[in-house]
Motif scaffolding. Structure first.
Motif, PDB file in Angstrom:
ATOM      1  N   SER A  49       0.806  -1.220   0.000  1.00  0.00           N
ATOM      2  CA  SER A  49       0.000   0.000   0.000  1.00  0.00           C
ATOM      3  C   SER A  49       0.839   1.272   0.000  1.00  0.00           C
ATOM      4  N   ASP A  50       2.161   1.143   0.005  1.00  0.00           N
ATOM      5  CA  ASP A  50       3.022   2.322  -0.067  1.00  0.00           C
ATOM      6  C   ASP A  50       4.359   1.942  -0.700  1.00  0.00           C
ATOM      7  N   GLY A  51       5.080   2.944  -1.165  1.00  0.00           N
ATOM      8  CA  GLY A  51       6.324   2.721  -1.889  1.00  0.00           C
ATOM      9  C   GLY A  51       7.424   2.082  -1.072  1.00  0.00           C
ATOM     10  N   GLN A  52       7.546   2.476   0.171  1.00  0.00           N
ATOM     11  CA  GLN A  52       8.604   1.932   1.021  1.00  0.00           C
ATOM     12  C   GLN A  52       8.403   0.427   1.239  1.00  0.00           C
ATOM     13  N   THR A  53       7.176   0.056   1.539  1.00  0.00           N
ATOM     14  CA  THR A  53       6.858  -1.367   1.704  1.00  0.00           C
ATOM     15  C   THR A  53       7.028  -2.100   0.378  1.00  0.00           C
ATOM     16  N   GLY A  54       6.595  -1.470  -0.707  1.00  0.00           N
ATOM     17  CA  GLY A  54       6.729  -2.068  -2.022  1.00  0.00           C
ATOM     18  C   GLY A  54       8.174  -2.347  -2.395  1.00  0.00           C
ATOM     19  N   LEU A  55       9.069  -1.424  -2.065  1.00  0.00           N
ATOM     20  CA  LEU A  55      10.487  -1.613  -2.357  1.00  0.00           C
ATOM     21  C   LEU A  55      11.042  -2.808  -1.594  1.00  0.00           C
ATOM     22  N   LYS A  56      10.686  -2.915  -0.320  1.00  0.00           N
ATOM     23  CA  LYS A  56      11.142  -4.056   0.483  1.00  0.00           C
ATOM     24  C   LYS A  56      10.608  -5.367  -0.083  1.00  0.00           C
ATOM     25  N   MET A  57       9.341  -5.360  -0.478  1.00  0.00           N
ATOM     26  CA  MET A  57       8.731  -6.567  -1.034  1.00  0.00           C
ATOM     27  C   MET A  57       9.370  -6.932  -2.367  1.00  0.00           C
ATOM     28  N   ALA A  58       9.674  -5.935  -3.184  1.00  0.00           N
ATOM     29  CA  ALA A  58      10.304  -6.188  -4.482  1.00  0.00           C
ATOM     30  C   ALA A  58      11.671  -6.850  -4.300  1.00  0.00           C
ATOM     31  N   GLN A  59      12.424  -6.379  -3.317  1.00  0.00           N
ATOM     32  CA  GLN A  59      13.743  -6.951  -3.053  1.00  0.00           C
ATOM     33  C   GLN A  59      13.636  -8.377  -2.523  1.00  0.00           C
TER      34      GLN A  59
ATOM     35  N   LEU B 256      10.770 -10.548  -2.719  1.00  0.00           N
ATOM     36  CA  LEU B 256      10.012 -11.464  -3.575  1.00  0.00           C
ATOM     37  C   LEU B 256      10.559 -11.579  -4.991  1.00  0.00           C
ATOM     38  N   GLN B 257      11.217 -10.538  -5.467  1.00  0.00           N
ATOM     39  CA  GLN B 257      11.730 -10.474  -6.832  1.00  0.00           C
ATOM     40  C   GLN B 257      10.671 -10.919  -7.854  1.00  0.00           C
ATOM     41  N   PRO B 258       9.565 -10.150  -7.929  1.00  0.00           N
ATOM     42  CA  PRO B 258       8.484 -10.508  -8.849  1.00  0.00           C
ATOM     43  C   PRO B 258       8.905 -10.332 -10.308  1.00  0.00           C
ATOM     44  N   ASN B 259       8.128 -10.949 -11.211  1.00  0.00           N
ATOM     45  CA  ASN B 259       8.392 -10.792 -12.640  1.00  0.00           C
ATOM     46  C   ASN B 259       8.086  -9.379 -13.117  1.00  0.00           C
ATOM     47  N   GLY B 260       7.161  -8.704 -12.462  1.00  0.00           N
ATOM     48  CA  GLY B 260       6.793  -7.349 -12.846  1.00  0.00           C
ATOM     49  C   GLY B 260       6.225  -6.578 -11.666  1.00  0.00           C
ATOM     50  N   ILE B 261       6.238  -5.252 -11.795  1.00  0.00           N
ATOM     51  CA  ILE B 261       5.716  -4.376 -10.751  1.00  0.00           C
ATOM     52  C   ILE B 261       4.787  -3.355 -11.387  1.00  0.00           C
ATOM     53  N   LEU B 262       3.606  -3.206 -10.819  1.00  0.00           N
ATOM     54  CA  LEU B 262       2.646  -2.184 -11.255  1.00  0.00           C
ATOM     55  C   LEU B 262       2.579  -1.111 -10.190  1.00  0.00           C
ATOM     56  N   LEU B 263       2.806   0.152 -10.587  1.00  0.00           N
ATOM     57  CA  LEU B 263       2.741   1.260  -9.649  1.00  0.00           C
ATOM     58  C   LEU B 263       2.494   2.559 -10.387  1.00  0.00           C
ATOM     59  N   ASP B 264       2.084   3.564  -9.627  1.00  0.00           N
ATOM     60  CA  ASP B 264       1.948   4.901 -10.206  1.00  0.00           C
ATOM     61  C   ASP B 264       3.074   5.770  -9.644  1.00  0.00           C
ATOM     62  N   LEU B 265       3.354   6.861 -10.312  1.00  0.00           N
ATOM     63  CA  LEU B 265       4.472   7.710  -9.901  1.00  0.00           C
ATOM     64  C   LEU B 265       4.059   8.960  -9.149  1.00  0.00           C
ATOM     65  N   ARG B 266       2.801   9.174  -8.959  1.00  0.00           N
ATOM     66  CA  ARG B 266       2.341  10.355  -8.219  1.00  0.00           C
ATOM     67  C   ARG B 266       1.576   9.966  -7.013  1.00  0.00           C
TER      68      ARG B 266
END
Length: 71
Positions: A49-59, A61-71
């Motif tokens: 639900s937020d970028g900081q958590t998303g970054l940790k999860m990306a590192q 889980l190493q998903p095949n893709g990430i969907l996010l908005d920039l604003r």
């Protein structure tokens, strides 16, 4: 906040059943809608639900893709 769920469903297209996507979205309605749509179509989805958590999860889980908005 943080991880809301990590789910997989037997979707319509079996060819994407092993594709993992991370959805990073602060808007709860959009986040839920995207996750439902992706899961229904056979994607393995993780949600943040937020970028900081998303970054940790990306590192982690190493998903095949990430969907996010920039604003």
């Amino acid at each position: 906040m943080g991880i809301q769920r990590f789910t997989t469903y037997a979707g319509i297209r079996s060819s994407v059943s092993k594709t993992s996507l991370l959805v990073i979205e602060d808007d709860p309605l959009l986040r839920e809608g995207l996750t439902e749509l992706l899961s229904f179509n056979g994607f393995l989805t993780a949600v943040a639900s937020d970028g900081q958590t998303g970054l940790k999860m990306a590192q982690t889980l190493q998903p095949n893709g990430i969907l996010l908005d920039l604003r």
